[in-house]
Design a protein around this motif. Structure first.
Motif, mmCIF file in Angstrom:
data_model
loop_
_atom_site.group_PDB
_atom_site.id
_atom_site.type_symbol
_atom_site.label_atom_id
_atom_site.label_comp_id
_atom_site.label_asym_id
_atom_site.label_seq_id
_atom_site.Cartn_x
_atom_site.Cartn_y
_atom_site.Cartn_z
ATOM 1 N N UNK A 2 0.803 -1.210 0.000
ATOM 2 C CA UNK A 2 0.000 0.000 0.000
ATOM 3 C C UNK A 2 0.841 1.269 0.000
ATOM 4 N N UNK A 3 2.156 1.130 0.156
ATOM 5 C CA UNK A 3 3.019 2.320 0.191
ATOM 6 C C UNK A 3 3.653 2.603 -1.167
ATOM 7 N N UNK A 4 3.331 1.800 -2.199
ATOM 8 C CA UNK A 4 3.921 2.007 -3.519
ATOM 9 C C UNK A 4 2.837 2.328 -4.539
ATOM 10 N N UNK A 5 3.243 3.087 -5.565
ATOM 11 C CA UNK A 5 2.327 3.500 -6.624
ATOM 12 C C UNK A 5 1.883 2.292 -7.444
ATOM 13 N N UNK A 6 0.613 2.256 -7.782
ATOM 14 C CA UNK A 6 0.081 1.126 -8.545
ATOM 15 C C UNK A 6 0.627 1.068 -9.973
ATOM 16 N N UNK A 7 1.142 2.185 -10.465
ATOM 17 C CA UNK A 7 1.619 2.240 -11.844
ATOM 18 C C UNK A 7 3.133 2.053 -11.927
ATOM 19 N N UNK A 8 3.878 2.926 -11.244
ATOM 20 C CA UNK A 8 5.343 2.890 -11.375
ATOM 21 C C UNK A 8 6.054 2.210 -10.218
ATOM 22 N N UNK A 45 6.677 3.389 -7.477
ATOM 23 C CA UNK A 45 7.452 4.327 -6.678
ATOM 24 C C UNK A 45 6.769 4.622 -5.354
ATOM 25 N N UNK A 46 7.455 5.301 -4.431
ATOM 26 C CA UNK A 46 6.871 5.585 -3.116
ATOM 27 C C UNK A 46 5.702 6.563 -3.217
ATOM 28 N N UNK A 47 4.706 6.353 -2.382
ATOM 29 C CA UNK A 47 3.528 7.220 -2.316
ATOM 30 C C UNK A 47 3.572 7.999 -1.008
ATOM 31 N N UNK A 48 3.436 9.307 -1.136
ATOM 32 C CA UNK A 48 3.474 10.131 0.067
ATOM 33 C C UNK A 48 2.192 9.949 0.883
ATOM 34 N N UNK A 49 2.309 9.883 2.204
ATOM 35 C CA UNK A 49 1.112 9.763 3.047
ATOM 36 C C UNK A 49 0.219 10.987 2.887
ATOM 37 N N UNK A 50 -1.078 10.757 2.898
ATOM 38 C CA UNK A 50 -2.032 11.859 2.776
ATOM 39 C C UNK A 50 -2.141 12.595 4.104
ATOM 40 N N UNK A 51 -2.296 13.918 4.013
ATOM 41 C CA UNK A 51 -2.444 14.708 5.235
ATOM 42 C C UNK A 51 -3.804 14.458 5.881
ATOM 43 N N UNK A 52 -4.758 14.041 5.039
ATOM 44 C CA UNK A 52 -6.087 13.713 5.552
ATOM 45 C C UNK A 52 -6.791 12.817 4.547
ATOM 46 N N UNK A 89 -3.385 7.979 -0.815
ATOM 47 C CA UNK A 89 -3.363 7.913 -2.282
ATOM 48 C C UNK A 89 -2.747 6.602 -2.771
ATOM 49 N N UNK A 90 -3.137 6.170 -3.967
ATOM 50 C CA UNK A 90 -2.596 4.931 -4.537
ATOM 51 C C UNK A 90 -1.667 5.212 -5.711
ATOM 52 N N UNK A 91 -1.534 6.498 -6.092
ATOM 53 C CA UNK A 91 -0.624 6.896 -7.169
ATOM 54 C C UNK A 91 0.330 7.952 -6.627
ATOM 55 N N UNK A 92 1.550 7.949 -7.146
ATOM 56 C CA UNK A 92 2.552 8.890 -6.651
ATOM 57 C C UNK A 92 2.427 10.270 -7.275
ATOM 58 N N UNK A 106 0.855 9.426 -13.127
ATOM 59 C CA UNK A 106 0.583 7.995 -12.971
ATOM 60 C C UNK A 106 -0.916 7.729 -12.871
ATOM 61 N N UNK A 107 -1.626 8.646 -12.240
ATOM 62 C CA UNK A 107 -3.078 8.495 -12.159
ATOM 63 C C UNK A 107 -3.699 8.547 -13.558
ATOM 64 N N UNK A 108 -3.185 9.462 -14.397
ATOM 65 C CA UNK A 108 -3.690 9.577 -15.766
ATOM 66 C C UNK A 108 -3.352 8.330 -16.579
ATOM 67 N N UNK A 109 -2.139 7.795 -16.384
ATOM 68 C CA UNK A 109 -1.758 6.575 -17.098
ATOM 69 C C UNK A 109 -2.654 5.406 -16.712
ATOM 70 N N UNK A 110 -2.969 5.295 -15.448
ATOM 71 C CA UNK A 110 -3.858 4.223 -14.999
ATOM 72 C C UNK A 110 -5.241 4.373 -15.619
#
Length: 240
Positions: free
Chosen positions: A4-10, A12-19, A23-26, A30-34
């Motif tokens: 759950x800490x890596x991007x579904x596409x690349x 790569x690491x995914x930054x924790x959400x402030x609230x 997120x599942x994309x970095x 990557x979100x657009x590619x998915x």
């Protein structure tokens, strides 16, 4: 279980959400590619009937392999050579490896078709010796198309030593070329104590090696043809 800490596409690491939800994309890219992948999934080429765009991309792979080597056949370089975007290449093929395997299969198919057409156009196509010689000469780089094809095949063969998918295109449970040469040797009439199948193996391997010498300009066409005729005279009955 997916990390759950890596991007579904690349990946790569995914930054924790402030609230809210994590997120599942970095990135938005990557979100657009998915999204594009779900909307327009990659379509693997149908080897027997490639579209004009697919053939354009495959031929770009051949040119790069022949001129610069297979290691240079990146998606970006293939796209530039084909005159299309990398996105177009990725749309038509599942990935670079899928494209490389398909390009090799198409090259084999095209070579076989051209060889059949040239042999069918022979004046004395009913003569087994003529057919045998013409079949073996198809392994030689006697024109630009066959010269380029041999360069591509050589580039692929080196990669196939460590790539099972590419190796499977080269290696068959059956040996159609050797079987054909065996049949033609037998039809042409052999000298005594000649094993047609063994001679076929030697001729195919030998002419393939002579083709590489010709490609490197280590031998001339005339010299290669004299060598081929020498071996045909050695195994076949004297012509009347």
């Amino acid at each position: 279980m997916r990390d759950e800490t890596s991007c579904r596409v690349c990946r790569g690491p995914v930054r924790p959400a402030s609230r809210g939800r994590r997120p599942v994309y970095c990135s938005r890219a990557c979100q657009a590619r998915a999204y594009r992948s779900r909307k327009n999934p990659p379509v693997s080429v149908v080897v027997d009937e490639p579209t004009a765009r697919q053939r354009l991309i495959v031929e770009a792979v051949w040119r790069i392999a022949a001129e610069r080597g297979l290691d240079m056949a990146t998606v970006r370089e293939i796209a530039v050579e084909a005159g299309v975007s990398a996105r177009v290449v990725q749309y038509h093929f599942k990935g670079k490896h899928d494209l490389l395997v398909i390009a090799l299969r198409l090259l084999h198919r095209d070579n076989e078709r051209r060889a059949r057409d040239r042999i069918a156009a022979l004046r004395d196509a009913s003569n087994p010796r003529v057919l045998l010689r013409a079949t073996l000469e198809e392994l030689l780089p006697l024109d630009d198309q066959r010269r380029t094809s041999l360069r591509v095949m050589t580039a692929y063969y080196t990669r196939s030593l460590t790539d099972p998918a590419l190796a499977s295109v080269f290696l068959h449970d059956e040996s159609p070329l050797e079987d054909m040469v065996t049949a033609l040797i037998s039809a042409a009439g052999t000298r005594r104590s000649i094993d047609a199948a063994r001679e076929a193996d030697l001729l195919v391997a030998g002419v393939t090696g002579l083709g590489l010498d010709l490609l490197h300009q280590r031998r001339t066409r005339a010299d290669v043809r004299r060598t081929l005729d020498y071996h045909l005279d050695r195994i076949l009955q004297t012509q009347p």
